[in-house]
Design a protein around this motif. Structure first.
Motif, PDB file in Angstrom:
ATOM      1  N   GLN A  91      -5.314 106.960 -17.487  1.00  0.00           N
ATOM      2  CA  GLN A  91      -6.712 107.371 -17.605  1.00  0.00           C
ATOM      3  C   GLN A  91      -7.153 107.360 -19.074  1.00  0.00           C
ATOM      4  O   GLN A  91      -8.231 106.847 -19.418  1.00  0.00           O
ATOM      5  N   GLU A 108     -15.610 102.773 -16.216  1.00  0.00           N
ATOM      6  CA  GLU A 108     -15.738 103.195 -14.816  1.00  0.00           C
ATOM      7  C   GLU A 108     -14.362 103.343 -14.169  1.00  0.00           C
ATOM      8  O   GLU A 108     -14.122 104.275 -13.392  1.00  0.00           O
ATOM      9  N   VAL A 111     -12.964 106.610 -15.125  1.00  0.00           N
ATOM     10  CA  VAL A 111     -13.532 107.689 -14.308  1.00  0.00           C
ATOM     11  C   VAL A 111     -12.874 107.712 -12.931  1.00  0.00           C
ATOM     12  O   VAL A 111     -12.560 108.782 -12.384  1.00  0.00           O
ATOM     13  N   ASP A 112     -12.651 106.525 -12.350  1.00  0.00           N
ATOM     14  CA  ASP A 112     -11.965 106.444 -11.055  1.00  0.00           C
ATOM     15  C   ASP A 112     -10.573 107.064 -11.148  1.00  0.00           C
ATOM     16  O   ASP A 112     -10.118 107.759 -10.234  1.00  0.00           O
ATOM     17  N   CYS A 113      -9.896 106.788 -12.260  1.00  0.00           N
ATOM     18  CA  CYS A 113      -8.560 107.329 -12.461  1.00  0.00           C
ATOM     19  C   CYS A 113      -8.614 108.852 -12.585  1.00  0.00           C
ATOM     20  O   CYS A 113      -7.726 109.561 -12.085  1.00  0.00           O
ATOM     21  N   ASP A 115     -10.796 110.751 -11.105  1.00  0.00           N
ATOM     22  CA  ASP A 115     -10.990 111.229  -9.729  1.00  0.00           C
ATOM     23  C   ASP A 115      -9.648 111.328  -9.002  1.00  0.00           C
ATOM     24  O   ASP A 115      -9.398 112.283  -8.254  1.00  0.00           O
ATOM     25  N   ILE A 116      -8.792 110.332  -9.229  1.00  0.00           N
ATOM     26  CA  ILE A 116      -7.465 110.335  -8.607  1.00  0.00           C
ATOM     27  C   ILE A 116      -6.638 111.500  -9.120  1.00  0.00           C
ATOM     28  O   ILE A 116      -5.972 112.205  -8.357  1.00  0.00           O
ATOM     29  N   GLU A 118      -7.678 114.296 -10.248  1.00  0.00           N
ATOM     30  CA  GLU A 118      -8.232 115.574  -9.785  1.00  0.00           C
ATOM     31  C   GLU A 118      -8.107 115.769  -8.280  1.00  0.00           C
ATOM     32  O   GLU A 118      -8.302 116.877  -7.778  1.00  0.00           O
ATOM     33  N   ALA A 119      -7.769 114.695  -7.556  1.00  0.00           N
ATOM     34  CA  ALA A 119      -7.593 114.800  -6.105  1.00  0.00           C
ATOM     35  C   ALA A 119      -6.328 115.595  -5.794  1.00  0.00           C
ATOM     36  O   ALA A 119      -5.363 115.579  -6.565  1.00  0.00           O
ATOM     37  N   ARG A 240      -6.884 104.953  -4.731  1.00  0.00           N
ATOM     38  CA  ARG A 240      -8.180 105.353  -4.174  1.00  0.00           C
ATOM     39  C   ARG A 240      -8.176 105.236  -2.665  1.00  0.00           C
ATOM     40  O   ARG A 240      -8.642 106.142  -1.946  1.00  0.00           O
ATOM     41  N   LEU A 244      -8.197 108.904  -1.563  1.00  0.00           N
ATOM     42  CA  LEU A 244      -9.618 109.239  -1.431  1.00  0.00           C
ATOM     43  C   LEU A 244     -10.273 108.521  -0.257  1.00  0.00           C
ATOM     44  O   LEU A 244     -11.466 108.717  -0.015  1.00  0.00           O
ATOM     45  N   LYS A 246     -11.237 105.496  -0.017  1.00  0.00           N
ATOM     46  CA  LYS A 246     -12.391 104.715  -0.488  1.00  0.00           C
ATOM     47  C   LYS A 246     -12.029 103.248  -0.549  1.00  0.00           C
ATOM     48  O   LYS A 246     -10.911 102.897  -0.846  1.00  0.00           O
TER      49      LYS A 246
END
Length: 246
Positions: A91, A108, A111-113, A115-116, A118-119, A240, A244, A246
């Protein structure tokens, strides 16, 4: 900016982000349609600096885990060296590259990383293994530990100190703990009968040697090594989809 990438996973990531990659290693095989006309200047451990210089790059991209330190020391043009050893460092490095190249797509991905990261940590299921390709032998009992194999002769696995180890942990797998500093421990496979084995499709071609694995009598599966080890765009997409949906 003209970039020579000596890191396969970064090559794929940069190309998907629209960065101009003008040189690559012979192991940079993704995306297939985009790398065809990009000249090869060597491998991840060896390079022809004459070929690199001929390409007139603005930057050579290296990674401390992928390339030997001599590459940085001998590089005749400006270079940037990342150090990806976990999802957290991925990240950070994606954000760094995004800033360096002034590239929104890389930012971007960073940011996706995030999200991962924080999941919630996933719950591991030995019957539904992420990146599954085929069974060596389906598990007939419950296993609390997982061992991810990357090489044979000698047998080599991964520790918590590696990027793969970080991915496995996020996916909920409990891998064997090794002494600090042992990133890729050499093991005797018969000493770990209490583990479910994941045999990576790379760098050792375990899938092509599955008959030999079946003869060992161990329980486990062949998994897609690129999903677990190619940090950047490929790994982010894999995680993801897994974490997630996604």
């Amino acid at each position: 900016m003209r970039v020579v990438s000596m890191v396969p996973s970064w090559t794929e990531t940069l190309l998907k982000a629209g960065v101009q990659v003008v040189g690559r290693t012979r192991f940079c095989i993704h995306p297939p349609k985009m790398i065809t006309n990009i000249p090869i200047v060597g491998g991840t451990k060896d390079v022809s600096w004459d070929l690199v210089v001929d390409l007139k790059p603005d930057l050579v991209l290296l990674d401390e885990e992928e390339n030997p330190s001599e590459m940085a020391e001998e590089c005749p043009v400006p270079y940037l060296a990342t150090h990806v050893s976990s999802l957290q460092t991925l990240q950070t490095e994606l954000a760094r590259l995004g800033e360096h190249f002034k590239n929104p797509a890389l930012m971007e991905m960073s940011v996706d990383c995030l999200d991962i990261l924080e999941a919630p940590r996933a719950t591991w299921n030995n019957q539904k293994i992420p990146g599954f390709l085929e069974w060596v032998k389906a598990p007939t009992k419950e296993y609390d530990k997982v061992m991810y194999m990357i090489w044979k002769k000698p047998w080599m696995t991964v520790s918590h100190e590696t990027y793969i180890g970080s991915v496995l942990d996020k996916l909920g797998a409990n891998i064997v703990t090794f002494p600090e500093g042992e990133k890729y421990p050499v093991v005797e496979i018969e000493d770990y009968e209490d583990c479910l084995f994941l045999f990576s499709s790379e760098p050792y071609p375990f899938q092509k040697k599955i008959a030999d694995l079946k003869s060992l009598g161990v329980e486990g599966a062949i998994v897609n090594g690129e999903s677990y080890s190619w940090f950047g765009a490929r790994s982010i997409e894999f995680l993801r989809e897994t974490l997630l949906q996604k």
